[in-house]
Design an enzyme around this catalytic site. Structure first.
Site, PDB file in Angstrom:
ATOM      1  N   SER A   8      45.213  42.171  43.312  1.00 56.59           N
ATOM      2  CA  SER A   8      44.963  41.388  43.932  1.00 56.59           C
ATOM      3  C   SER A   8      46.617  40.257  44.356  1.00 56.59           C
ATOM      4  O   SER A   8      47.718  40.733  43.837  1.00 56.59           O
ATOM      5  CB  SER A   8      44.743  40.199  42.627  1.00 56.59           C
ATOM      6  OG  SER A   8      45.058  38.287  42.398  1.00 56.59           O
ATOM      7  N   HIS A  33      42.944  42.760  47.324  1.00 56.00           N
ATOM      8  CA  HIS A  33      41.410  41.531  46.788  1.00 56.00           C
ATOM      9  C   HIS A  33      42.355  40.852  46.990  1.00 56.00           C
ATOM     10  O   HIS A  33      44.563  40.188  46.661  1.00 56.00           O
ATOM     11  CB  HIS A  33      41.383  41.541  45.119  1.00 56.00           C
ATOM     12  CG  HIS A  33      40.946  39.981  44.678  1.00 56.00           C
ATOM     13  ND1 HIS A  33      39.677  40.517  44.794  1.00 56.00           N
ATOM     14  CD2 HIS A  33      40.905  38.950  44.172  1.00 56.00           C
ATOM     15  CE1 HIS A  33      39.004  39.258  43.893  1.00 56.00           C
ATOM     16  NE2 HIS A  33      39.626  38.679  43.356  1.00 56.00           N
ATOM     17  N   ASP A  35      42.549  36.529  46.817  1.00 52.51           N
ATOM     18  CA  ASP A  35      42.456  35.169  46.571  1.00 52.51           C
ATOM     19  C   ASP A  35      42.464  33.990  47.828  1.00 52.51           C
ATOM     20  O   ASP A  35      43.553  33.513  48.050  1.00 52.51           O
ATOM     21  CB  ASP A  35      43.292  34.972  45.804  1.00 52.51           C
ATOM     22  CG  ASP A  35      42.164  35.866  44.500  1.00 52.51           C
ATOM     23  OD1 ASP A  35      41.262  36.004  44.504  1.00 52.51           O
ATOM     24  OD2 ASP A  35      43.651  36.440  44.006  1.00 52.51           O
ATOM     25  N   MET A  37      41.610  29.788  47.870  1.00 55.55           N
ATOM     26  CA  MET A  37      41.834  28.546  47.004  1.00 55.55           C
ATOM     27  C   MET A  37      42.358  27.511  48.271  1.00 55.55           C
ATOM     28  O   MET A  37      42.871  27.172  48.514  1.00 55.55           O
ATOM     29  CB  MET A  37      42.724  28.718  45.851  1.00 55.55           C
ATOM     30  CG  MET A  37      42.728  29.601  45.635  1.00 55.55           C
ATOM     31  SD  MET A  37      44.104  29.717  43.656  1.00 55.55           S
ATOM     32  CE  MET A  37      43.757  31.876  43.019  1.00 55.55           C
ATOM     33  N   HIS A  66      37.989  36.926  48.353  1.00 60.04           N
ATOM     34  CA  HIS A  66      37.301  36.089  46.974  1.00 60.04           C
ATOM     35  C   HIS A  66      37.248  34.547  47.230  1.00 60.04           C
ATOM     36  O   HIS A  66      38.212  33.830  47.278  1.00 60.04           O
ATOM     37  CB  HIS A  66      38.629  36.400  46.280  1.00 60.04           C
ATOM     38  CG  HIS A  66      37.168  35.324  44.544  1.00 60.04           C
ATOM     39  ND1 HIS A  66      38.175  35.958  43.006  1.00 60.04           N
ATOM     40  CD2 HIS A  66      36.317  34.576  44.392  1.00 60.04           C
ATOM     41  CE1 HIS A  66      37.951  34.981  42.764  1.00 60.04           C
ATOM     42  NE2 HIS A  66      36.713  34.564  42.905  1.00 60.04           N
ATOM     43  N   MET A  68      37.193  30.736  46.847  1.00 57.89           N
ATOM     44  CA  MET A  68      37.222  29.708  45.377  1.00 57.89           C
ATOM     45  C   MET A  68      37.860  27.930  46.195  1.00 57.89           C
ATOM     46  O   MET A  68      38.369  27.771  46.421  1.00 57.89           O
ATOM     47  CB  MET A  68      38.369  30.631  44.422  1.00 57.89           C
ATOM     48  CG  MET A  68      37.716  31.469  43.416  1.00 57.89           C
ATOM     49  SD  MET A  68      38.936  32.071  42.578  1.00 57.89           S
ATOM     50  CE  MET A  68      40.102  32.731  43.541  1.00 57.89           C
ATOM     51  N   MET A 137      33.841  36.563  36.212  1.00 59.05           N
ATOM     52  CA  MET A 137      35.152  35.575  36.608  1.00 59.05           C
ATOM     53  C   MET A 137      35.379  36.190  34.570  1.00 59.05           C
ATOM     54  O   MET A 137      34.655  36.001  34.238  1.00 59.05           O
ATOM     55  CB  MET A 137      35.123  34.348  36.292  1.00 59.05           C
ATOM     56  CG  MET A 137      35.598  34.099  37.710  1.00 59.05           C
ATOM     57  SD  MET A 137      36.750  35.364  38.771  1.00 59.05           S
ATOM     58  CE  MET A 137      37.959  35.224  38.243  1.00 59.05           C
ATOM     59  N   ASP A 175      37.290  39.607  37.582  1.00 65.45           N
ATOM     60  CA  ASP A 175      39.221  39.729  38.102  1.00 65.45           C
ATOM     61  C   ASP A 175      39.269  38.883  36.625  1.00 65.45           C
ATOM     62  O   ASP A 175      38.944  37.608  36.200  1.00 65.45           O
ATOM     63  CB  ASP A 175      38.128  38.537  38.607  1.00 65.45           C
ATOM     64  CG  ASP A 175      39.837  38.205  39.559  1.00 65.45           C
ATOM     65  OD1 ASP A 175      40.634  38.414  39.298  1.00 65.45           O
ATOM     66  OD2 ASP A 175      39.209  37.197  40.609  1.00 65.45           O
TER      67      ASP A 175
HETATM   68  C1  DX5 Z   1      41.634  34.369  39.681  1.00 59.43           C
HETATM   69  C2  DX5 Z   1      41.871  34.847  40.611  1.00 59.43           C
HETATM   70  C3  DX5 Z   1      42.593  36.393  40.244  1.00 59.43           C
HETATM   71  C4  DX5 Z   1      44.048  36.751  39.979  1.00 59.43           C
HETATM   72  C5  DX5 Z   1      43.854  37.702  38.931  1.00 59.43           C
HETATM   73  O1  DX5 Z   1      41.198  33.029  40.158  1.00 59.43           O
HETATM   74  O2  DX5 Z   1      41.022  35.415  41.160  1.00 59.43           O
HETATM   75  O3  DX5 Z   1      42.152  37.952  41.106  1.00 59.43           O
HETATM   76  O4  DX5 Z   1      45.228  36.762  41.017  1.00 59.43           O
HETATM   77  O5  DX5 Z   1      45.521  37.618  38.019  1.00 59.43           O
HETATM   78  P1  DX5 Z   1      45.329  38.357  36.764  1.00 59.43           P
HETATM   79  O6  DX5 Z   1      45.252  39.951  37.037  1.00 59.43           O
HETATM   80  O7  DX5 Z   1      47.451  38.491  36.589  1.00 59.43           O
HETATM   81  O8  DX5 Z   1      44.913  37.731  36.246  1.00 59.43           O
HETATM   82 ZN    ZN Z   2      40.232  36.858  42.505  1.00 59.36          ZN
END
Ligand code: DX5
Ligand code: ZN
Length: 215
Positions: A8, A33, A35, A37, A66, A68, A137, A175
Protein backbone atom coordinates in the site's frame (compact mmCIF):
# COMPACT_ATOMS: atom_id res chain seq x y z
CA UNK A 1 -3.67 -20.95 -2.03
CA UNK A 2 -0.99 -18.81 -3.60
CA UNK A 3 -0.22 -15.84 -1.31
CA UNK A 4 -0.02 -12.41 -2.97
CA UNK A 5 1.49 -9.34 -1.31
CA UNK A 6 -0.02 -5.97 -2.24
CA UNK A 7 2.05 -3.03 -1.01
CA UNK A 8 0.00 0.00 0.00
CA UNK A 9 1.79 3.09 -1.29
CA UNK A 10 -0.26 5.21 1.14
CA UNK A 11 2.69 4.65 3.51
CA UNK A 12 5.32 5.56 0.89
CA UNK A 13 7.30 8.81 0.78
CA UNK A 14 5.21 10.78 -1.76
CA UNK A 15 8.19 12.97 -2.63
CA UNK A 16 9.80 9.92 -4.23
CA UNK A 17 6.82 7.95 -5.49
CA UNK A 18 8.42 6.27 -8.50
CA UNK A 19 11.47 5.32 -6.40
CA UNK A 20 9.13 3.91 -3.75
CA UNK A 21 7.32 1.98 -6.47
CA UNK A 22 10.66 0.52 -7.64
CA UNK A 23 11.52 -0.37 -4.06
CA UNK A 24 8.35 -2.46 -3.72
CA UNK A 25 8.83 -4.10 -7.13
CA UNK A 26 12.46 -4.98 -6.25
CA UNK A 27 11.34 -6.28 -2.84
CA UNK A 28 9.18 -8.91 -4.55
CA UNK A 29 5.66 -7.54 -4.05
CA UNK A 30 2.99 -8.93 -6.36
CA UNK A 31 0.57 -5.99 -6.57
CA UNK A 32 0.55 -2.26 -5.86
CA UNK A 33 -2.34 -1.24 -3.59
CA UNK A 34 -3.65 2.23 -4.45
CA UNK A 35 -5.96 3.74 -1.78
CA UNK A 36 -8.37 6.39 -3.07
CA UNK A 37 -10.12 8.51 -0.40
CA UNK A 38 -12.65 11.26 -1.07
CA UNK A 39 -12.86 12.97 2.35
CA UNK A 40 -16.51 11.90 2.51
CA UNK A 41 -16.72 8.11 2.60
CA UNK A 42 -13.71 8.25 4.94
CA UNK A 43 -12.42 11.26 6.91
CA UNK A 44 -9.24 11.59 4.85
CA UNK A 45 -8.05 12.56 1.36
CA UNK A 46 -5.35 10.71 -0.55
CA UNK A 47 -4.80 10.76 -4.32
CA UNK A 48 -6.77 9.91 -7.43
CA UNK A 49 -6.85 9.45 -11.20
CA UNK A 50 -3.85 11.59 -12.34
CA UNK A 51 -1.51 9.98 -9.79
CA UNK A 52 -2.60 6.47 -10.84
CA UNK A 53 -2.06 7.39 -14.49
CA UNK A 54 1.50 8.57 -13.79
CA UNK A 55 2.41 5.62 -11.57
CA UNK A 56 1.06 3.12 -14.09
CA UNK A 57 3.73 4.25 -16.57
CA UNK A 58 6.44 3.06 -14.17
CA UNK A 59 4.73 0.00 -12.68
CA UNK A 60 5.33 -3.50 -14.02
CA UNK A 61 2.96 -4.77 -11.33
CA UNK A 62 -0.84 -4.82 -11.46
CA UNK A 63 -2.49 -1.79 -9.85
CA UNK A 64 -4.88 -2.89 -7.10
CA UNK A 65 -7.20 0.10 -6.67
CA UNK A 66 -9.17 0.40 -3.41
CA UNK A 67 -11.94 3.00 -3.75
CA UNK A 68 -12.96 4.50 -0.40
CA UNK A 69 -15.37 6.89 -2.08
CA UNK A 70 -19.11 7.53 -1.81
CA UNK A 71 -20.03 7.28 -5.52
CA UNK A 72 -17.85 4.56 -7.11
CA UNK A 73 -19.93 4.07 -10.26
CA UNK A 74 -19.13 7.60 -11.46
CA UNK A 75 -15.40 6.91 -11.36
CA UNK A 76 -14.99 3.39 -12.79
CA UNK A 77 -14.28 4.58 -16.34
CA UNK A 78 -11.77 7.16 -15.12
CA UNK A 79 -9.80 4.65 -13.05
CA UNK A 80 -10.02 2.08 -15.85
CA UNK A 81 -8.61 4.63 -18.32
CA UNK A 82 -5.83 5.47 -15.84
CA UNK A 83 -4.68 1.83 -15.74
CA UNK A 84 -6.40 0.04 -12.85
CA UNK A 85 -6.08 -3.77 -13.05
CA UNK A 86 -8.37 -4.53 -10.09
CA UNK A 87 -11.03 -2.14 -8.78
CA UNK A 88 -12.50 -2.70 -5.33
CA UNK A 89 -15.37 -0.56 -4.08
CA UNK A 90 -17.18 -0.61 -0.74
CA UNK A 91 -20.43 -2.46 -0.03
CA UNK A 92 -21.41 0.56 2.13
CA UNK A 93 -21.01 3.07 -0.74
CA UNK A 94 -23.87 4.40 -2.91
CA UNK A 95 -25.17 2.50 -5.92
CA UNK A 96 -26.26 -0.98 -6.92
CA UNK A 97 -23.29 -3.34 -6.35
CA UNK A 98 -24.22 -5.62 -9.25
CA UNK A 99 -24.33 -2.67 -11.63
CA UNK A 100 -20.92 -1.48 -10.41
CA UNK A 101 -19.43 -4.99 -10.79
CA UNK A 102 -20.81 -5.23 -14.33
CA UNK A 103 -19.36 -1.84 -15.17
CA UNK A 104 -15.91 -2.88 -13.89
CA UNK A 105 -16.05 -6.15 -15.82
CA UNK A 106 -17.17 -4.37 -18.98
CA UNK A 107 -13.78 -2.63 -18.91
CA UNK A 108 -11.93 -5.96 -18.71
CA UNK A 109 -10.87 -5.37 -15.10
CA UNK A 110 -11.17 -7.60 -12.02
CA UNK A 111 -13.89 -6.54 -9.57
CA UNK A 112 -13.70 -6.59 -5.80
CA UNK A 113 -16.00 -5.47 -3.03
CA UNK A 114 -14.92 -4.46 0.47
CA UNK A 115 -16.64 -4.58 3.84
CA UNK A 116 -15.81 -2.26 6.73
CA UNK A 117 -15.27 -3.88 10.16
CA UNK A 118 -18.85 -3.30 11.35
CA UNK A 119 -20.47 -4.63 8.15
CA UNK A 120 -21.36 -8.35 8.18
CA UNK A 121 -19.86 -10.16 5.22
CA UNK A 122 -23.26 -11.76 4.51
CA UNK A 123 -24.41 -8.48 2.85
CA UNK A 124 -22.36 -9.43 -0.21
CA UNK A 125 -23.56 -13.05 -0.46
CA UNK A 126 -26.28 -12.26 -3.05
CA UNK A 127 -23.60 -11.35 -5.62
CA UNK A 128 -20.60 -13.30 -4.29
CA UNK A 129 -20.39 -15.46 -7.44
CA UNK A 130 -19.82 -12.35 -9.60
CA UNK A 131 -16.75 -11.14 -7.69
CA UNK A 132 -13.06 -11.78 -8.34
CA UNK A 133 -12.06 -10.62 -4.87
CA UNK A 134 -13.50 -9.70 -1.47
CA UNK A 135 -11.58 -7.22 0.68
CA UNK A 136 -12.14 -7.65 4.40
CA UNK A 137 -11.02 -4.50 6.22
CA UNK A 138 -9.06 -5.31 9.36
CA UNK A 139 -8.99 -1.65 10.50
CA UNK A 140 -11.51 1.19 10.04
CA UNK A 141 -10.68 2.52 6.56
CA UNK A 142 -9.07 5.96 6.25
CA UNK A 143 -5.56 5.77 7.65
CA UNK A 144 -2.42 3.64 7.49
CA UNK A 145 -0.53 2.52 10.57
CA UNK A 146 -3.49 1.41 12.72
CA UNK A 147 -3.64 -1.70 14.90
CA UNK A 148 -5.05 -4.95 13.49
CA UNK A 149 -8.58 -5.84 14.64
CA UNK A 150 -8.32 -9.45 15.79
CA UNK A 151 -12.10 -9.79 15.95
CA UNK A 152 -12.12 -9.76 12.12
CA UNK A 153 -10.55 -13.24 11.98
CA UNK A 154 -13.89 -15.13 12.35
CA UNK A 155 -15.30 -12.99 9.51
CA UNK A 156 -12.49 -14.09 7.17
CA UNK A 157 -13.09 -17.74 8.17
CA UNK A 158 -16.85 -17.42 7.63
CA UNK A 159 -16.25 -15.99 4.15
CA UNK A 160 -13.73 -18.68 3.15
CA UNK A 161 -16.16 -21.39 4.34
CA UNK A 162 -18.98 -19.80 2.36
CA UNK A 163 -16.83 -19.60 -0.80
CA UNK A 164 -15.73 -23.23 -0.35
CA UNK A 165 -19.35 -24.33 0.04
CA UNK A 166 -20.17 -22.57 -3.25
CA UNK A 167 -17.13 -24.11 -4.99
CA UNK A 168 -15.55 -20.67 -5.54
CA UNK A 169 -11.81 -19.94 -5.30
CA UNK A 170 -12.38 -16.16 -5.01
CA UNK A 171 -9.49 -14.14 -3.60
CA UNK A 172 -9.86 -12.84 -0.04
CA UNK A 173 -7.81 -9.70 0.53
CA UNK A 174 -7.14 -8.23 3.97
CA UNK A 175 -6.14 -4.64 4.62
CA UNK A 176 -5.01 -2.92 7.80
CA UNK A 177 -2.39 -3.73 10.42
CA UNK A 178 -0.79 -6.60 8.47
CA UNK A 179 2.67 -7.43 9.87
CA UNK A 180 4.77 -10.56 10.43
CA UNK A 181 2.74 -11.29 13.56
CA UNK A 182 -0.75 -10.88 12.05
CA UNK A 183 -0.03 -12.39 8.59
CA UNK A 184 -0.01 -16.04 9.80
CA UNK A 185 -3.40 -15.49 11.47
CA UNK A 186 -5.13 -14.07 8.38
CA UNK A 187 -3.65 -16.74 6.13
CA UNK A 188 -4.81 -19.45 8.55
CA UNK A 189 -8.30 -17.89 8.47
CA UNK A 190 -8.37 -18.11 4.67
CA UNK A 191 -7.04 -14.82 3.28
CA UNK A 192 -4.64 -15.06 0.31
CA UNK A 193 -4.03 -11.41 -0.72
CA UNK A 194 -2.27 -9.40 1.99
CA UNK A 195 -2.16 -5.59 1.81
CA UNK A 196 0.59 -4.01 3.85
CA UNK A 197 1.60 -0.36 4.11
CA UNK A 198 3.58 0.82 7.11
CA UNK A 199 5.15 -2.59 7.83
CA UNK A 200 6.68 -2.60 4.34
CA UNK A 201 7.53 1.06 3.64
CA UNK A 202 8.98 1.79 7.08
CA UNK A 203 11.27 -1.25 6.75
CA UNK A 204 15.02 -0.88 6.24
CA UNK A 205 14.94 -4.07 4.20
CA UNK A 206 11.58 -4.38 2.48
CA UNK A 207 12.43 -7.66 0.72
CA UNK A 208 12.96 -9.33 4.09
CA UNK A 209 9.54 -8.15 5.30
CA UNK A 210 7.83 -9.28 2.09
CA UNK A 211 9.32 -12.75 2.69
CA UNK A 212 8.10 -12.74 6.29
CA UNK A 213 4.56 -11.88 5.16
CA UNK A 214 4.58 -14.56 2.50
CA UNK A 215 5.76 -17.08 5.13
C1 DX5 B 1 -6.54 2.13 5.11
C2 DX5 B 1 -6.03 1.65 3.79
C3 DX5 B 1 -4.88 0.71 3.88
C4 DX5 B 1 -3.65 1.21 4.57
C5 DX5 B 1 -2.99 0.04 5.23
O1 DX5 B 1 -7.78 2.72 4.94
O2 DX5 B 1 -7.06 1.01 3.06
O3 DX5 B 1 -4.55 0.16 2.60
O4 DX5 B 1 -2.73 1.84 3.72
O5 DX5 B 1 -1.90 0.47 5.97
P1 DX5 B 1 -1.23 -0.39 7.13
O6 DX5 B 1 -0.69 -1.64 6.49
O7 DX5 B 1 -0.15 0.53 7.64
O8 DX5 B 1 -2.29 -0.68 8.15
ZN1 ZN C 1 -6.57 -0.12 1.22
Amino acid sequence: MNILISSSILSADFGFLSAELDRSIDAGCDLIHFDVMDGHFVPNLSYGVPVLKSLKKYSRLPMDVHLMITNPLEYIDKFADAGADIITFHAEANGNPEEIIEKIHSRGIKAGVSVKPKTPVSVIYPYLDKLDMVLVMTVEPGFGGQGFMYDMLPKIKELRNKLDSMGLATDIEVDGGITDSTAPLVKEAGANVLVSGSYLYKAENMAQNVKKLRG
